[in-house]
Design an enzyme around this catalytic site. Structure first.
Site, PDB file in Angstrom:
ATOM      1  N   ASP A  81       0.824  -1.204   0.000  1.00 45.97           N
ATOM      2  CA  ASP A  81       0.000   0.000   0.000  1.00 45.97           C
ATOM      3  C   ASP A  81       0.861   1.257   0.000  1.00 45.97           C
ATOM      4  OD1 ASP A  81       0.700  -0.768   2.721  1.00 45.97           O
ATOM      5  OD2 ASP A  81      -0.560   0.904   3.383  1.00 45.97           O
ATOM      6  N   GLU A 148       0.222  -1.062   5.644  1.00 47.86           N
ATOM      7  CA  GLU A 148       1.282  -0.674   6.573  1.00 47.86           C
ATOM      8  C   GLU A 148       1.162   0.790   6.952  1.00 47.86           C
ATOM      9  OE1 GLU A 148       5.370   1.008   7.445  1.00 47.86           O
ATOM     10  OE2 GLU A 148       3.901   1.510   5.898  1.00 47.86           O
TER      11      GLU A 148
END
Length: 261
Positions: A81, A148
């Site tokens: 991400d 994350e």
């Protein structure tokens, strides 16, 4: 073999080709299904064993090569991400569209948006390595986690029971050529219930402040948008603090920082 178009001419060529492909797929936090499925398709195309969970985490396994088939496995890890921010006049829908990447010969950046080098470059390095059977390496267990940037959500929920490796290389740092050999860890907090602090003998204070730097401060991984991020053009940097004191003035401070529009 994958080839770069907009990032053609950069080396290692295969790394930047995969990075360009990754940038073409929307992959902001909480929007990782497409990039997760791309990693699965990559594993299938290269006849590699893989695992994909309900959170969209992916683990890809590859045997050792060039005489290292029986060596101890090594774990590579990065997150899929990215932080999605864009200029006010940018018409890219980052939820559904890829990035407009380019380079000037020395820097790679995305037009009007964050680049997602944190941590798209980890995926690109790992895929380039997995795709090239001529590179000597031990057995690899490549862990790609999600979300994350918003609290290690993928790493918290992933099942790692299938991993055999005892050595891990995390490809998510700030400075090229620098290895971090230990980490203090991380922490999060949440509210499970409420009560009146005064009834328990506590005093509670709350404050929020804008701590956006006055000058331009590089924010690694965000491409050319890093300067605008750090000066509040895209988002302001806020710190929030809660102070809890008891009758003897012992004080606990809880604070966090966030980018807010």
């Amino acid at each position: 073999m994958i080839e770069a178009k907009k990032l053609a001419g950069l080396e290692p060529a295969s790394v930047f080709a995969y990075f360009e492909k990754i940038c073409s797929i929307p992959h902001g936090s909480c929007n990782t299904k497409l990039i997760s499925d791309y990693l699965v398709c990559f594993a299938k195309e290269h006849d590699l064993r893989y695992e994909q969970d309900d959170l969209n985490n992916v683990i890809i396994f590859q045997n050792g090569t060039c005489g290292l088939e029986n060596a101890e496995p090594v774990i590579l890890q990065g997150h899929m991400d990215m932080v999605c921010q864009k200029d006010e006049d940018c018409d890219i829908d980052m939820q559904n569209q890829g990035l407009d990447v380019m380079h000037d010969g020395s820097c790679v950046f995305a037009k009007g948006t964050t680049l997602g080098g944190d941590d798209g470059i980890a995926l690109a390095y790992a895929l380039a390595l997995l795709a090239d059977r001529t590179i000597a390496h031990p057995p690899l267990e490549v862990v790609f986690t999600v979300d994350e940037e918003i609290g290690m959500e993928g790493a918290t929920g992933i099942d790692l029971s299938s991993l055999k490796g005892r050595r891990l290389i995390n490809i998510d740092s700030e400075e090229e050529g620098v290895f971090t050999v230990a980490c203090a860890g991380g922490a999060g907090s949440g509210e499970a219930g409420t009560t009146e602090a005064a009834s328990l003998g506590f005093r509670v204070g709350y404050a929020k402040a804008n701590i956006t730097p006055d000058g331009q401060v590089g924010m690694g991984g965000y491409g050319r948008s890093d300067q605008r991020l750090s000066t509040g053009v895209l988002s302001y940097l806020w710190v929030t603090c809660v102070a809890i004191s008891d009758a003897e003035d012992n004080t606990l401070l809880l604070y966090g920082m966030d980018l807010c529009g």
